[in-house]
Every structure is written in C-alpha cells, then in structure tokens.
Enzyme design. Structure first.
Site, short mmCIF file in Angstrom:
data_model
loop_
_atom_site.label_atom_id
_atom_site.label_comp_id
_atom_site.label_asym_id
_atom_site.label_seq_id
_atom_site.Cartn_x
_atom_site.Cartn_y
_atom_site.Cartn_z
N ASP A 1 -1.74 -9.50 8.58
CA ASP A 1 -1.59 -8.82 7.29
C ASP A 1 -0.61 -7.68 7.52
OD1 ASP A 1 -1.85 -7.95 4.71
OD2 ASP A 1 -4.03 -7.67 4.77
N GLU B 1 5.17 -12.55 1.38
CA GLU B 1 5.65 -11.70 0.28
C GLU B 1 6.91 -10.98 0.74
OE1 GLU B 1 2.22 -9.08 -0.63
OE2 GLU B 1 1.13 -10.57 0.51
N HIS C 1 -0.91 -2.57 -4.57
CA HIS C 1 -0.36 -3.46 -5.59
C HIS C 1 -0.38 -2.85 -7.00
CE1 HIS C 1 0.06 -6.34 -2.49
NE2 HIS C 1 -1.09 -6.97 -2.59
N ARG D 1 0.81 -1.23 0.00
CA ARG D 1 0.00 0.00 0.00
C ARG D 1 0.83 1.28 0.00
NH1 ARG D 1 -2.44 -3.96 2.62
NH2 ARG D 1 -4.63 -4.33 2.11
N HIS E 1 3.19 -12.96 -5.26
CA HIS E 1 2.04 -13.01 -4.35
C HIS E 1 1.42 -14.41 -4.30
CE1 HIS E 1 -1.45 -11.58 -2.17
NE2 HIS E 1 -1.01 -10.35 -2.19
C1 GLA Z 1 -1.78 -8.23 0.25
C2 GLA Z 1 -2.37 -7.28 1.20
C3 GLA Z 1 -3.65 -7.81 1.73
C4 GLA Z 1 -4.59 -8.18 0.61
C5 GLA Z 1 -3.93 -9.13 -0.33
C6 GLA Z 1 -4.82 -9.41 -1.52
O1 GLA Z 1 -1.22 -9.29 0.89
O2 GLA Z 1 -1.51 -6.94 2.25
O3 GLA Z 1 -4.23 -6.87 2.56
O4 GLA Z 1 -4.94 -7.01 -0.09
O5 GLA Z 1 -2.71 -8.60 -0.76
O6 GLA Z 1 -6.12 -9.73 -1.15
#
Ligand code: GLA
Length: 337
Positions: free
Chosen positions: A236, A301, A90, A65, A164
């Site tokens: 996350d 990731e 992304h 982000r 990803h």
């Molecule tokens: C990344 C983001 C998550 C989500 C995924 C896709 O990992 O950090 O919040 O958006 O991609 O769903």
C-alpha cells in the site's frame, strides 16, 4: 444517476456512472476470446451508496493521504476531515467519489468517450478555492482506455485526482490476485510510517520486496518480514516512477495474469503510482451482500505522491488560479496469444 456504456470495435466495453465518475465495469477478452469483467464493481447504485472502498471511483480533491488532515498554503493553515486514523484520505468524508458528476458522451475518430464534470465549492471538505474538475474516459479502437483529468481553481489549492479501479484480470472476483505478475517502472518508492504517511525519503527498491523492475508475482514476497509490508498490511505504497523527459506518457506498470493471458499496460503523465494489494478487503458483505475476499482486487493508482502538501521535496500538487491541471493515464489491453 446514469450509467453510460462505451464499446470499441473489438467489443471491449467500459461502463461509467455519474456517481463518483466511477468505472463500474471493464470487459476485456482472455486469450481464448472470452470477455469478462476485470475490475471489482456492482450492478446497482444502492450497493455503492451502502459504502464501498472507492471501487472504480474518481478520487479527489486530493487522492491518498494528507497527514493529520492539515496543510499550510501561502501562509494560511487548513484543516481537512480526518477520516482515516489521524489522516485525511481521498478527499475527506464526501470526496469526489461520492458526488454526482454531469456527463456528456463525445464520439471521437478513435473511439467513444464520456466527459464528466464536477464543480467543488470553495471550502468543500475544507479545501480552498472553487475547483472545476473534468474526467474524460475514451475507449479507443486500438484497445486502450485513456483517462484524462483536468481542473481549474479560483484560488490556490492542492489537487490530486486518480482513478481507483481494483483489477482482477482472472475475470472472476472470487479469485485472489496473488498470482498476477506485476512490473513497476520505478527504482525508488516512498517509505511510510504506521499510518501510511511518507517520511519524505525516496528509497531504492533494490534488494527489497518493493523491487518490481522485472515482473514478479504479487504473492511471492508479500508475507516477507519487512517493516514497510507490516505497516501496509501488504503493499500500500507509492512508487516514484522513472520518467523520461522525452516521453510525457511514461510506462508506469504492466499487470498480467498468466491464467487468462490478459495484461494491462499503464502509461501516465503522473509522477507516482500507488500500488495497493487489496489488504482491507476482508470478506465482509459489501454493497448488496456481495462478498469481496481478502486480496481479490488490486489498485494501481497513478497520481502525485501522498502527503505532498506537507512534503517540500515531493513534486508540487498546488494548482493556482489561472493554471490548468492536466494529467493523463492510459490503460492498454492485451492478451498473450
Ligand atoms: C488507497 C489507500 C489504501 C486504502 C484504499 C481504500 O489505495 O492507499 O490504504 O485506503 O485506498 O480502501
């Protein structure tokens, strides 16, 4: 669109398609020698075109982000598409995951490889500079998959490229990943706000559900009362990897599944690891009707930290004309027998 298959001498197989430079499937053996696909994916392109949450894709120009889709570089302000609440996620609406890359298979002494290339025009999705990106997947006979990212730009731009893939080491995407064991080589992580933008703090993981310095099952603390877990709907978050100066390929994480005996060790040149526990997989049909239930895949990731263009204390993600962006991540496949 083409799909290429890489196979090593032990029968490990990676399939990669030119749409999104996407890792479509990855077949590895369990402890009994049975091969299964250990990542989420589909058999048809239509399923990907119907919209999937970045399954196996190469994400860019900026993975993760950027707050409010805005940043300033050399005194100039840029506005990116806000495709994730107020933020840009992304690479925007048509990120690198939705572009068709060109591909060139290259045999190497250690195993087959595929080099994919994509030229992102200046101004595409709001980013400055024409960026030429390459991703090379090499499936080595020592049972590792090396992913090399390279880029050059005609003007200064932020760059953050990442794969990803969603792992499910049980080999059956109907199973939740909560019993997988995860180790993350990080003493600190970057806490976020409710829209998952880091505050800039690098917080110690000690005495928090974010401490994976010794292997922990993913499910053991995921429902703890914790503000950070609440913001993420689970995990996350970005971990600040413990890097050793003498080791360019630092240990990032080890994921293992006690049931199948499979494990994957991840080493990387990158400073960060986004661990996402599949919280947005919601059991609604995706692609051609395939259903992916809550938390049936998890992403690890390797990348730069989220929102780095707006965070002066984070490692820089700026690539300038004449410089070469080069990052490498290696997945090492093992079984416990
Ligand atoms: C990344 C983001 C998550 C989500 C995924 C896709 O990992 O950090 O919040 O958006 O991609 O769903």
């Amino acid at each position: 669109m083409q799909i290429y298959t890489l196979t090593n001498i032990h029968g490990i197989e990676a399939r990669i398609m030119t749409y999104g430079a996407t890792l479509v499937s990855l077949r590895t053996p369990d402890r009994a020698g049975h091969f299964n696909n250990v990542i989420l994916g589909f058999d048809t392109l239509d399923s990907y075109l119907a919209g999937v949450p970045y399954f196996g894709a190469t994400v860019g120009r900026y993975a993760n982000r950027i707050a409010n889709g805005r940043f300033t570089l050399d005194g100039k302000s840029y506005q990116l598409p806000q495709n994730n609440g107020p933020n840009s996620l992304h690479g925007g609406n048509q990120g690198f995951d939705k572009r068709v890359w060109t591909a060139e298979p290259i045999p190497t002494p250690t195993g087959p490889s595929l080099r994919l290339s994509y030229v992102s025009a200046a101004g595409e999705e709001g980013y400055p500079g024409e960026l030429t990106a390459h991703v090379t997947y090499r499936l080595n006979d020592d049972d590792s998959l090396a992913i090399d990212f390279e880029a050059t730009s005609t003007a200064p731009t932020p760059v953050n490229l990442a794969n990803h893939a969603y792992f499910n080491l049980t080999g059956d995407s109907r199973n939740a990943i909560l019993d997988h064991l995860l180790k993350i080589n990080a003493d600190r992580f970057t806490p976020v706000n409710a829209t998952l933008i880091p505050s800039g703090e690098m917080r110690e993981v000690a005495h928090t559900p974010f401490d994976f310095r010794t292997p922990q099952t993913i499910g053991s603390r995921i429902n703890d009362r914790d503000e950070q877990l609440r913001f993420g709907g689970g995990y996350d978050h970005n971990w600040v990897l413990n890097r050793s100066a003498s080791q360019p390929l630092t240990l990032a994480a080890v994921l293992s599944d006690p049931k199948s005996g499979r494990s994957i060790e991840i080493r990387t040149t990158q400073p960060g690891l986004q661990f996402y526990s599949g919280n947005f997989l919601d059991g609604k049909p995706a692609g051609a009707g395939t259903v992916f239930e809550y938390r049936t895949g998890l992403c690890l990731e390797t990348q730069h930290f989220p929102d780095s263009p707006n965070q002066p204390t984070f490692p820089s993600t700026v690539l300038r004309a004449g410089q070469i962006y080069a990052e490498k991540t290696v997945l090492i496949f093992r079984t416990d027998k």
